[in-house]
Design a protein around this motif. Structure first.
Motif, short mmCIF file in Angstrom:
data_model
loop_
_atom_site.label_atom_id
_atom_site.label_comp_id
_atom_site.label_asym_id
_atom_site.label_seq_id
_atom_site.Cartn_x
_atom_site.Cartn_y
_atom_site.Cartn_z
N LEU A 164 -35.05 -14.68 13.44
CA LEU A 164 -34.07 -13.74 12.89
C LEU A 164 -33.00 -14.53 12.13
O LEU A 164 -32.29 -15.35 12.72
CB LEU A 164 -33.44 -12.93 14.02
CG LEU A 164 -32.37 -11.90 13.63
CD1 LEU A 164 -32.93 -10.87 12.67
CD2 LEU A 164 -31.81 -11.22 14.88
N THR A 181 -29.24 -11.22 8.52
CA THR A 181 -29.68 -9.99 9.16
C THR A 181 -29.01 -9.81 10.52
O THR A 181 -28.59 -8.70 10.89
CB THR A 181 -31.21 -9.98 9.32
OG1 THR A 181 -31.81 -10.17 8.03
CG2 THR A 181 -31.68 -8.66 9.91
N LEU A 188 -26.15 -6.37 13.02
CA LEU A 188 -26.70 -5.65 14.16
C LEU A 188 -25.69 -5.07 15.15
O LEU A 188 -25.93 -4.01 15.74
CB LEU A 188 -27.65 -6.58 14.94
CG LEU A 188 -28.82 -7.19 14.18
CD1 LEU A 188 -29.68 -8.03 15.11
CD2 LEU A 188 -29.65 -6.10 13.51
N PHE A 208 -30.94 2.10 11.57
CA PHE A 208 -31.41 1.80 12.93
C PHE A 208 -31.87 3.06 13.65
O PHE A 208 -32.91 3.06 14.32
CB PHE A 208 -30.29 1.12 13.73
CG PHE A 208 -29.91 -0.22 13.20
CD1 PHE A 208 -30.60 -1.36 13.60
CD2 PHE A 208 -28.87 -0.37 12.29
CE1 PHE A 208 -30.25 -2.61 13.11
CE2 PHE A 208 -28.52 -1.61 11.81
CZ PHE A 208 -29.21 -2.73 12.20
N GLN A 217 -35.42 4.36 12.62
CA GLN A 217 -36.54 3.54 13.09
C GLN A 217 -36.68 3.56 14.61
O GLN A 217 -37.79 3.56 15.14
CB GLN A 217 -36.36 2.11 12.58
CG GLN A 217 -36.46 2.00 11.07
CD GLN A 217 -36.25 0.58 10.59
OE1 GLN A 217 -37.18 -0.22 10.53
NE2 GLN A 217 -35.01 0.26 10.28
N VAL A 275 -36.14 -6.59 15.64
CA VAL A 275 -36.02 -7.06 14.26
C VAL A 275 -36.75 -8.40 14.10
O VAL A 275 -37.50 -8.61 13.15
CB VAL A 275 -34.54 -7.19 13.85
CG1 VAL A 275 -34.43 -7.74 12.42
CG2 VAL A 275 -33.82 -5.86 13.95
N LEU A 331 -38.73 -3.62 13.51
CA LEU A 331 -37.60 -2.87 12.97
C LEU A 331 -37.04 -3.70 11.83
O LEU A 331 -36.79 -4.89 11.99
CB LEU A 331 -36.56 -2.66 14.08
CG LEU A 331 -35.40 -1.69 13.84
CD1 LEU A 331 -34.83 -1.22 15.18
CD2 LEU A 331 -34.28 -2.33 13.02
N ARG A 332 -36.87 -3.08 10.69
CA ARG A 332 -36.38 -3.84 9.55
C ARG A 332 -34.98 -3.38 9.16
O ARG A 332 -34.61 -2.21 9.35
CB ARG A 332 -37.33 -3.73 8.35
CG ARG A 332 -37.39 -2.38 7.69
CD ARG A 332 -38.42 -2.38 6.56
NE ARG A 332 -38.32 -1.18 5.76
CZ ARG A 332 -37.51 -1.05 4.71
NH1 ARG A 332 -36.74 -2.06 4.35
NH2 ARG A 332 -37.48 0.07 4.01
N VAL A 333 -34.22 -4.32 8.62
CA VAL A 333 -32.85 -4.03 8.21
C VAL A 333 -32.73 -4.31 6.71
O VAL A 333 -32.66 -5.47 6.30
CB VAL A 333 -31.84 -4.90 8.98
CG1 VAL A 333 -30.41 -4.51 8.60
CG2 VAL A 333 -32.04 -4.77 10.48
#
Length: 328
Positions: free
Chosen positions: A134, A138, A142, A176, A179, A281, A286-288
């Motif tokens: 990670l 990114t 969060l 968030f 997803q 992530v 889970l993508r941001v």
């Protein structure tokens, strides 16, 4: 007493500060003394800071700032990611060189931030280990948005068989919430502008335009009905959900109060939930989406973009010279 572990010889660093509360025009980048970690604290060399609507909302005027315990001179931004470079006495959980992310209320956009190992975002700041894989940019998005989405979903508890209406689905929290609801097995209908339709589909939501006629448009998409709703922008989605027959106990909102509706508060999310989101992530589940990145010197432009509320994804400030982010 053991001496703190230190990895920087710097005596000053940059920090975005307010000398008077206001909009982006009031933000200034200052050269300030590097803070020192005390007992039970970490100092983090910040590589990236993520922006949230609450950042500019709570520093918009003195009265609002006072409600959050802020006074002048005041820092800016809450989400951060970086590397531990000083460990205070008594800290065993972290060591210099560890990659971390977390939140420090209205002081994250700075080269260095000190946080309490046992603290919270609002009191002392908090730190979580950044999972391998990670990147810092990114990770810096969060803490607030992920925590708020987790708290909202905990109210309505979506699962297989649910159809969830999410208002403001393309915003920072919506990224968030959509997803996570999909991972829980729910069908998601997300409100947004016409320009956000593609971004919402990419997240797994079925897009629907907000505004007049929303109830009819949702009925056309989901003739079998909607079973839960999250309003991540205001109160319009709450009203639509009620008109669609969703019971109050399966409706929540994050930016207001309405009789009979439970408000979601990110402070109620646990450290475990934040760590779980980071793990999802890192694992690619889970993508941001990062809408834009700015060097700290362009903080005003970044805040203006984020405050416009039409950006699809997160806005990030990059620090530490060349703005490179780290991952393993």
């Amino acid at each position: 007493m053991t001496e703190p572990t230190v990895t920087t010889a710097a005596t000053t660093g940059r920090a975005v500060r307010f000398e008077a509360f206001g909009g982006p025009e009031a933000l200034r980048v200052h050269e300030v003394p590097v803070p020192q970690a005390g007992p039970g604290q970490l100092r983090v060399c910040v590589t990236a800071a993520g922006l949230n609507p609450m950042d500019w909302f709570m520093t918009s005027d003195a009265e609002t700032a006072a409600r959050f315990g802020l006074s002048l001179p005041c820092g800016f931004g809450t989400d951060y990611a970086g590397v531990v470079d000083q460990v205070g006495d008594g800290v065993r959980e972290f060591a210099a060189g560890d990659r971390v992310f977390g939140g420090a209320l209205s002081r994250a956009v700075a080269d260095y931030v000190v946080v309490d190992v046992a603290g919270t975002i609002a009191v002392g700041g908090e730190a979580h280990r950044t999972p391998d894989g990670l990147d810092d940019r990114t990770a810096a998005t969060l803490a607030i948005a992920g925590r708020t989405a987790a708290a909202a979903l905990a109210v309505v508890k979506p699962g297989p068989g649910d159809t969830v209406l999410i208002g403001g689905a393309g915003g920072g929290v919506g990224v968030f919430a959509v997803q996570l609801a999909r991972l829980a097995g729910a069908r998601v209908i997300g409100t947004g502008s016409a320009s956000s339709a593609g971004a919402l589909r990419a997240l797994g939501a079925e897009p629907v335009a907000y505004g007049d006629g929303l109830v009819d448009r949702v009925r056309a998409l989901a003739p079998g009905g909607v079973t839960a709703a999250l309003d991540l922008h205001g109160t319009d989605t709450v009203r639509a959900a009620r008109a669609l027959g969703v019971p109050d106990e399966r409706i929540t909102l994050i930016a207001g109060l309405m009789d009979g509706i439970t408000s979601a508060n990110g402070a109620n999310a646990t450290r475990g939930e934040v760590a779980e989101i980071a793990g999802l992530v890192a694992a690619g589940r889970l993508r941001v989406p990062i809408a834009a990145s700015f060097p700290v010197e362009r903080i005003r432009a970044a805040v203006e973009l984020q405050a416009g509320r039409h950006v699809h994804g997160k806005v990030v400030i990059e620090l530490q010279g060349d703005g490179r982010t780290r991952s393993r």
